[in-house]
Design a protein around this motif. Structure first.
Motif, short mmCIF file in Angstrom:
data_model
loop_
_atom_site.label_atom_id
_atom_site.label_comp_id
_atom_site.label_asym_id
_atom_site.label_seq_id
_atom_site.Cartn_x
_atom_site.Cartn_y
_atom_site.Cartn_z
N UNK A 17 41.38 33.86 42.01
CA UNK A 17 40.63 33.06 42.96
C UNK A 17 39.40 32.40 42.39
N UNK A 18 39.14 32.56 41.08
CA UNK A 18 37.97 31.95 40.47
C UNK A 18 38.41 30.89 39.46
N UNK A 19 37.72 29.73 39.44
CA UNK A 19 38.08 28.67 38.48
C UNK A 19 37.57 29.00 37.07
N UNK A 20 38.41 28.72 36.07
CA UNK A 20 38.06 28.91 34.66
C UNK A 20 38.22 27.57 33.95
N UNK A 21 37.16 27.15 33.28
CA UNK A 21 37.19 25.86 32.57
C UNK A 21 38.15 25.92 31.39
N UNK A 22 39.06 24.92 31.28
CA UNK A 22 39.99 24.82 30.16
C UNK A 22 39.76 23.56 29.32
N UNK A 23 38.69 22.82 29.59
CA UNK A 23 38.38 21.65 28.77
C UNK A 23 38.58 20.34 29.49
N UNK A 24 38.15 19.25 28.86
CA UNK A 24 38.19 17.92 29.46
C UNK A 24 39.13 17.03 28.66
N UNK A 25 39.56 15.93 29.29
CA UNK A 25 40.43 14.96 28.62
C UNK A 25 40.28 13.62 29.32
N UNK A 26 40.74 12.56 28.65
CA UNK A 26 40.72 11.21 29.20
C UNK A 26 42.14 10.77 29.54
N UNK A 27 42.26 10.04 30.60
CA UNK A 27 43.58 9.51 30.99
C UNK A 27 43.79 8.19 30.28
N UNK A 28 44.07 8.27 28.98
CA UNK A 28 44.25 7.06 28.17
C UNK A 28 45.72 6.69 28.12
N UNK A 29 45.99 5.42 28.32
CA UNK A 29 47.38 4.95 28.28
C UNK A 29 47.94 4.96 26.87
N UNK A 30 47.05 5.04 25.87
CA UNK A 30 47.50 5.00 24.47
C UNK A 30 47.91 6.37 23.94
N UNK A 31 47.58 7.44 24.65
CA UNK A 31 47.87 8.79 24.16
C UNK A 31 49.25 9.22 24.63
N UNK A 32 50.08 9.69 23.69
CA UNK A 32 51.44 10.12 24.03
C UNK A 32 51.73 11.52 23.50
N UNK A 33 50.72 12.21 22.99
CA UNK A 33 50.95 13.50 22.36
C UNK A 33 50.60 14.65 23.31
N UNK A 34 50.91 15.85 22.86
CA UNK A 34 50.53 17.05 23.58
C UNK A 34 49.09 17.40 23.20
N UNK A 35 48.24 17.63 24.20
CA UNK A 35 46.84 17.98 23.95
C UNK A 35 46.64 19.45 24.25
N UNK A 36 46.16 20.18 23.25
CA UNK A 36 45.93 21.61 23.44
C UNK A 36 44.56 21.83 24.08
N UNK A 37 44.54 22.64 25.14
CA UNK A 37 43.31 22.93 25.85
C UNK A 37 42.80 24.31 25.44
N UNK A 38 41.79 24.81 26.13
CA UNK A 38 41.23 26.13 25.81
C UNK A 38 42.25 27.23 26.11
N UNK A 39 42.13 28.33 25.38
CA UNK A 39 43.09 29.43 25.50
C UNK A 39 42.83 30.25 26.76
N UNK A 40 43.93 30.75 27.32
CA UNK A 40 43.84 31.65 28.47
C UNK A 40 45.14 32.44 28.54
N UNK A 41 45.04 33.71 28.95
CA UNK A 41 46.23 34.57 28.97
C UNK A 41 46.86 34.63 30.35
N UNK A 42 46.05 34.55 31.40
CA UNK A 42 46.57 34.67 32.76
C UNK A 42 46.05 33.52 33.62
N UNK A 43 46.89 33.09 34.54
CA UNK A 43 46.48 32.04 35.48
C UNK A 43 47.42 32.06 36.67
N UNK A 44 46.85 31.94 37.87
CA UNK A 44 47.65 31.89 39.09
C UNK A 44 47.99 30.45 39.45
N UNK A 45 47.11 29.52 39.06
CA UNK A 45 47.31 28.10 39.38
C UNK A 45 46.47 27.27 38.42
#
Length: 280
Positions: free
Chosen positions: A227-255
């Protein structure tokens, strides 16, 4: 063997043949040629190729250039045949004998050597021009080779990146989750890949459907844990990007959810700026 091949492809052997290397580089090439037959064979082949190229592309000097060189040479040397020695008296004997002593004419020089020198000079000029042309073409070829090698490296890097990204979809530890748009942006969608075992979260940037953010804002990914939000990082919605972007690590998440935040991200999510949400 790969090191020898890479050394040959640097172009140092061509520069050695042209004499465009430092003394230390010359010693290094000669030591490599003695130690490695492949380097010696490549060096011999370059020398034969350049000799053949110079022979096939030799440029004869135009008649006007040859005549100009010969004329200039003969003018500078002068022709001793045009001058005769003036008679003079011997100071010691003329007064004693009363006779004039006439000096013999100077020995005429053979003009053959002058013409031979002029012809040699003209040949040297023509050879220099041909060698400069060969060198320029070799430099151009080396530049093209370096550009091609750089393109190959860039292409190889892209292929490796695509292979790594493709392996994510083949890795059973990763689960794909499509975050759906909220009432604020119902057409938005973000697909993420989450591996609890590897504690990795990846955003498929090629399938991000979000309004493009401005320079003052960025999208921020959040994981809901207990029930608590955990920051996983920021990103830009760029039309030029087509790759997979790795965010911050986390082991568990409900949503997972994405909000639009000031550039650099926020400590807590701005709930009225939530654009997508997804639960497992």
């Amino acid at each position: 063997m790969e090191d020898i091949k890479a050394y040959i492809e640097t172009g140092i052997l061509e520069l050695y043949v042209l004499g465009d290397v430092t003394p230390n580089e010359r010693l290094q090439v000669e030591e490599m040629a003695q130690k490695h037959p492949a380097v010696k064979a490549e060096l011999d082949e370059i020398e034969r190729s350049m000799e053949l190229y110079a022979r096939e592309n030799a440029i004869n000097p135009p008649d006007s250039l040859r005549n100009r060189v010969l004329g200039s040479t003969l003018t500078n040397f002068g022709d001793d045949n045009n001058f005769t020695a003036a008679p003079h008296r011997e100071e010691n004997n003329s007064y004693e004998t009363g006779e004039d002593v006439i000096t013999l004419p100077a020995r005429k020089e053979n003009s053959f050597y002058k013409y031979a020198f002029a012809a040699s000079l003209a040949l040297l000029i023509a050879s220099t021009i041909a060698l400069v042309n060969v060198y320029n073409k070799l430099q151009q070829s080396n530049g093209q080779l370096v550009a091609m090698q750089l393109q190959n490296q860039q292409f190889a890097s892209k292929v490796n990146l695509m292979d790594r990204e493709l392996s994510i979809f083949h890795d059973p530890s990763f689960k794909l989750l499509k975050l759906q748009g909220t009432a604020k942006t119902p057409a938005s969608a973000v697909t993420i890949a989450f591996s609890r075992a590897k504690k990795k979260v990846m955003i498929d940037m090629g399938n991000v459907k979000l309004p493009q953010n401005d320079k003052d804002h960025q999208y921020q990914l959040w994981a809901m844990v207990g029930g608590k939000p955990v920051d996983l990082g920021v990103f830009d919605a760029s039309a030029d990007s087509t790759h997979m972007k790795e965010m911050k690590s986390i082991a568990l998440a409900d949503a997972f959810a994405v909000t639009l935040e000031p550039r650099g991200g926020s400590v807590n999510p701005t709930m009225d700026q939530m654009v997508v949400l997804g639960k497992f």
